[in-house]
Structures are given as C-alpha cells and as structure tokens.
Scaffold this motif. Structure first.
Motif, mmCIF file in Angstrom:
data_model
loop_
_atom_site.group_PDB
_atom_site.id
_atom_site.type_symbol
_atom_site.label_atom_id
_atom_site.label_comp_id
_atom_site.label_asym_id
_atom_site.label_seq_id
_atom_site.Cartn_x
_atom_site.Cartn_y
_atom_site.Cartn_z
ATOM 1 N N ARG A 55 0.810 -1.292 -0.076
ATOM 2 C CA ARG A 55 0.055 -0.162 -0.028
ATOM 3 C C ARG A 55 0.621 1.067 -0.045
ATOM 4 O O ARG A 55 0.510 2.162 -0.487
ATOM 5 C CB ARG A 55 -1.048 -0.084 1.144
ATOM 6 C CG ARG A 55 -2.374 -1.029 1.127
ATOM 7 C CD ARG A 55 -2.889 -1.178 2.263
ATOM 8 N NE ARG A 55 -3.636 0.403 2.618
ATOM 9 C CZ ARG A 55 -4.540 0.805 2.004
ATOM 10 N NH1 ARG A 55 -5.236 0.015 1.151
ATOM 11 N NH2 ARG A 55 -5.093 1.940 2.370
ATOM 12 N N SER A 56 1.968 1.188 0.747
ATOM 13 C CA SER A 56 2.792 2.389 0.629
ATOM 14 C C SER A 56 3.480 2.547 -0.688
ATOM 15 O O SER A 56 3.578 3.679 -1.221
ATOM 16 C CB SER A 56 4.123 2.018 1.602
ATOM 17 O OG SER A 56 3.554 2.403 3.042
ATOM 18 N N ALA A 57 3.600 1.435 -1.120
ATOM 19 C CA ALA A 57 4.072 1.780 -2.873
ATOM 20 C C ALA A 57 3.392 2.211 -3.545
ATOM 21 O O ALA A 57 3.610 3.076 -4.779
ATOM 22 C CB ALA A 57 4.624 0.304 -3.298
ATOM 23 N N VAL A 58 2.127 1.995 -3.427
ATOM 24 C CA VAL A 58 0.823 2.411 -4.432
ATOM 25 C C VAL A 58 0.648 3.777 -3.921
ATOM 26 O O VAL A 58 0.419 4.715 -4.751
ATOM 27 C CB VAL A 58 -0.291 1.479 -4.153
ATOM 28 C CG1 VAL A 58 -1.408 2.145 -5.022
ATOM 29 C CG2 VAL A 58 0.116 0.177 -4.947
ATOM 30 N N TYR A 59 0.293 4.174 -2.529
ATOM 31 C CA TYR A 59 -0.422 5.221 -2.180
ATOM 32 C C TYR A 59 0.691 6.313 -1.621
ATOM 33 O O TYR A 59 0.233 7.542 -1.247
ATOM 34 C CB TYR A 59 -1.382 5.189 -1.174
ATOM 35 C CG TYR A 59 -2.588 4.416 -1.591
ATOM 36 C CD1 TYR A 59 -3.341 4.680 -2.768
ATOM 37 C CD2 TYR A 59 -2.980 3.099 -0.904
ATOM 38 C CE1 TYR A 59 -4.349 4.099 -2.976
ATOM 39 C CE2 TYR A 59 -3.890 2.318 -1.486
ATOM 40 C CZ TYR A 59 -4.832 2.692 -2.666
ATOM 41 O OH TYR A 59 -5.847 1.915 -2.770
ATOM 42 N N GLY A 60 1.799 5.812 -1.329
ATOM 43 C CA GLY A 60 2.895 6.716 -0.888
ATOM 44 C C GLY A 60 2.718 6.676 0.748
ATOM 45 O O GLY A 60 2.041 5.649 1.310
ATOM 46 N N GLU A 61 3.137 7.640 1.380
ATOM 47 C CA GLU A 61 2.530 7.574 2.976
ATOM 48 C C GLU A 61 1.481 8.063 3.280
ATOM 49 O O GLU A 61 1.195 8.280 4.555
ATOM 50 C CB GLU A 61 3.912 8.752 3.446
ATOM 51 C CG GLU A 61 5.115 8.176 3.300
ATOM 52 C CD GLU A 61 5.440 7.011 3.793
ATOM 53 O OE1 GLU A 61 5.302 6.494 4.917
ATOM 54 O OE2 GLU A 61 6.184 5.797 3.092
ATOM 55 N N VAL A 62 0.363 8.479 2.519
ATOM 56 C CA VAL A 62 -0.946 8.805 2.782
ATOM 57 C C VAL A 62 -1.884 7.964 2.583
ATOM 58 O O VAL A 62 -1.783 6.701 1.894
ATOM 59 C CB VAL A 62 -1.426 9.965 1.990
ATOM 60 C CG1 VAL A 62 -0.388 11.328 2.316
ATOM 61 C CG2 VAL A 62 -1.363 9.702 0.526
ATOM 62 N N ALA A 63 -2.863 7.731 3.196
ATOM 63 C CA ALA A 63 -4.005 6.641 3.269
ATOM 64 C C ALA A 63 -4.503 6.892 1.702
ATOM 65 O O ALA A 63 -4.481 7.871 1.095
ATOM 66 C CB ALA A 63 -4.970 6.969 4.147
#
Length: 336
Positions: free
Chosen positions: A187-195
C-alpha cells in the motif's frame, strides 16, 4: 470496468482474498442496493432487470474503473513481497477480487421474454455454479482442503502478510489502526505515505437515490404498476425490487428480517416455487409494459445521477486523479 475474471488472474491465490478483505476495510463500503434487508441465503446472481451499467455518468464510470485496478496492483505487490520473504505456499486457489464502491440503478422489471423463460432468475446462479462444479469434477478436480503444515507456519505467514499475528492490531504513531507487513509495504508503494484517497461514490449514490425517489413520474408510474399487479391477482408490492424480494421466498425460508410481506405457506418444492416465481415475474413485466414504468425509472435515474455527479464533480475528479496516480505508482513498482 475491470472484471472479476481479470482480478482472478492478477491475484491467483486465496491468500489474496484475505489481503483484499483487509484492503476493503480501509476503502469506502459499497453502496446499498434495492435488495431486502435480509435476502434469503443462496439467492445470489444478477437479478433480472438490474443493469449496473445503465445510466452511468462518464466521469463516475472513469472513477469506478480505478478502484479494482488499484486493488489488483496492491495484491500483486503483496504476493511478490511474500515470495521474497520465502513464503511461497498459500491456500488453494479461490475466486479473487472484492468489489469497490459502486452505484447501481434501481432494479427494473424483467422483460416479458425474460420472465416467461426464467422468472427473476433466482435459482439461475445456483444452477450455473453446480454445472461448473460438475464440469470440474469430471476433469479430475480435487476438493481437498488446504491445511497449514503447522501452527508455526501459519503464524509466519500471517506475520509476513500484515505484520501481526494472533489477532493483533497494529497502530500508527497517532494510535490509528494500520496495516504492516507485505500489505502495508504494498500500500505504501501504491499510495505513498498517505492513506487511500476517500471516495465520494457512496455520497453520490445516496444523493442520486434521494433524487430518484422524489421524482413524481416514478412515484406515479410505480403506483400504477402496483395497482396493475394486484388486478392481475398478485399481492400488493411496492416496486420491482420488492417483487423480486417477495419471489425469493417461494424458494427459501423467511429469515428474521424479511424486509416486507412474504408469501404464506412457503417455501415450496423447486418446481412449484419456479412456477410461482414465473407467474409473478410475468405479471410484473406485463404491468411494467402497460404503465411505462421502465422508461420512467430510466429517465428519473439518469436525471438524478447526473445532478448528484455534478454536485460532487470536484471531489469525484480529485478521487479519479488520485487513484490514477496511485495506479501509475503501483505499476512502476511492479516494473521495478
């Protein structure tokens, strides 16, 4: 829109079913439909007269296409992470892919041809599933249940998957529930550091339904349809969705929350139930033809949906663009 068949190819293991379930908890819930509060068990399948694509606003359609594609990318990244961690044994393959938020038009009556041939299609999904199962068994398919070699192996898998095991809930620095392990990494790889970006789809669905329900042409046509149905010897029902809900109880026992009137004396043996279902569906279809209910529903829904999308267009455009960016990031992560 990305179909479940493609999701099944992208997410080939039942491990991904669990992943997607956790992802769904972090995504907007699908909007409600016109089904009963407690539909009978086993009554799945696309209802006759229901067309999720009808009246779809182009901007809304573009936004809805993003969600399953992003979920699929997160699933692929999660599985790759698990394999990198040395975990390459998963439960047996199962259908994969959970739906994201959707907007489904109000259910319409079946056509007369549909009604005469198959009623509301209430048992059609079961028949198709059984045929698939029989075909699989004929090809030598196995129904062996997957078991972990040991509790320690299962715990290792769960820890790698979510960063926690034994029902633990991870929290971030602010104390909010979060996902760690391979799911969190993906999820971090997809969205970065945001939800994941919040979806306005549910709000749009609710606004469209409110506008549709208030449309006087639908109110008038539905009342005429209900009167016509009674004159045909059928019970007093509110609308086509109520008719299909009623017909389900020809086949299935009534639960604790049937959501409206139910037929007395049911359920009946399959052949009798099917005859009753077809009888109600034919009356439903004929009354819809005579009162112009289908066209009134279509026009009112398109008008209400357009108004709801226009009202929330900025949020919907932002959501579409944010999900498109997330998809690009995820695809780049897969390529790397």
């Amino acid at each position: 829109m990305l179909h479940h068949e493609r999701l099944g190819k992208l997410l080939p293991t039942a491990a991904m079913v669990g992943v997607l379930a956790m992802l769904a908890a972090c995504s907007p819930e699908p909007s409600t439909s016109d089904e009963a509060a407690e539909p009978p068990a086993g009554s799945g399948g696309q209802p006759a007269g229901a067309d999720p694509a009808s009246g779809q606003h182009p901007l809304l359609a573009a936004a809805l296409e993003m969600d399953p594609q992003v979920r699929a990318v997160v699933g692929r990244l999660t599985e790759a992470c698990l394999r990198d961690a040395g975990i390459d044994r998963f439960p047996a393959q199962l259908p994969a892919g959970l739906p994201g938020p959707v907007v489904v038009p109000p259910q319409q009556s079946p056509t007369l041809d549909e009604a005469e041939a198959n009623g509301y299609g209430i048992r059609a999904a079961e028949t198709a599933d059984q045929a698939d199962a029989d075909a699989g068994a004929g090809a030598g398919a196995t129904t062996e249940r997957f078991t972990w070699p040991s509790p320690a192996e299962e715990r290792r898998y769960q820890e790698a998957l979510t960063g926690a095991a034994d029902g633990e809930t991870l929290t971030d620095d602010a104390g909010n529930p979060t996902l760690g392990g391979c799911v969190g990494e993906a999820r971090s790889a997809v969205y970065g550091e945001v939800a994941a970006p919040p979806s306005p789809v549910t709000v749009i669905d609710e606004a469209a339904r409110a506008g549709y329900a208030a449309d006087p042409t639908v109110t008038s046509a539905t009342a005429a349809w209900s009167d016509c149905l009674q004159q045909a010897g059928q019970p007093q029902l509110l609308d086509p969705a109520d008719a299909r809900r009623f017909a389900q109880y020809f086949h299935y026992p009534v639960g604790e929350r049937p959501g409206g009137p139910v037929p007395e004396g049911g359920p009946w043996p399959a052949e009798v139930a099917r005859e009753k279902e077809i009888g109600l569906a034919v009356a439903d279809a004929g009354c819809a033809d005579r009162t112009g209910l289908r066209e009134a529903q279509r026009l009112a829904w398109e008008k209400a949906l357009d108004a709801a999308v226009d009202r929330h267009g900025a949020e919907l455009s932002g959501y579409r663009d944010a999900m498109a960016a997330a998809l690009r990031q995820g695809q780049q992560a897969i390529a790397d």
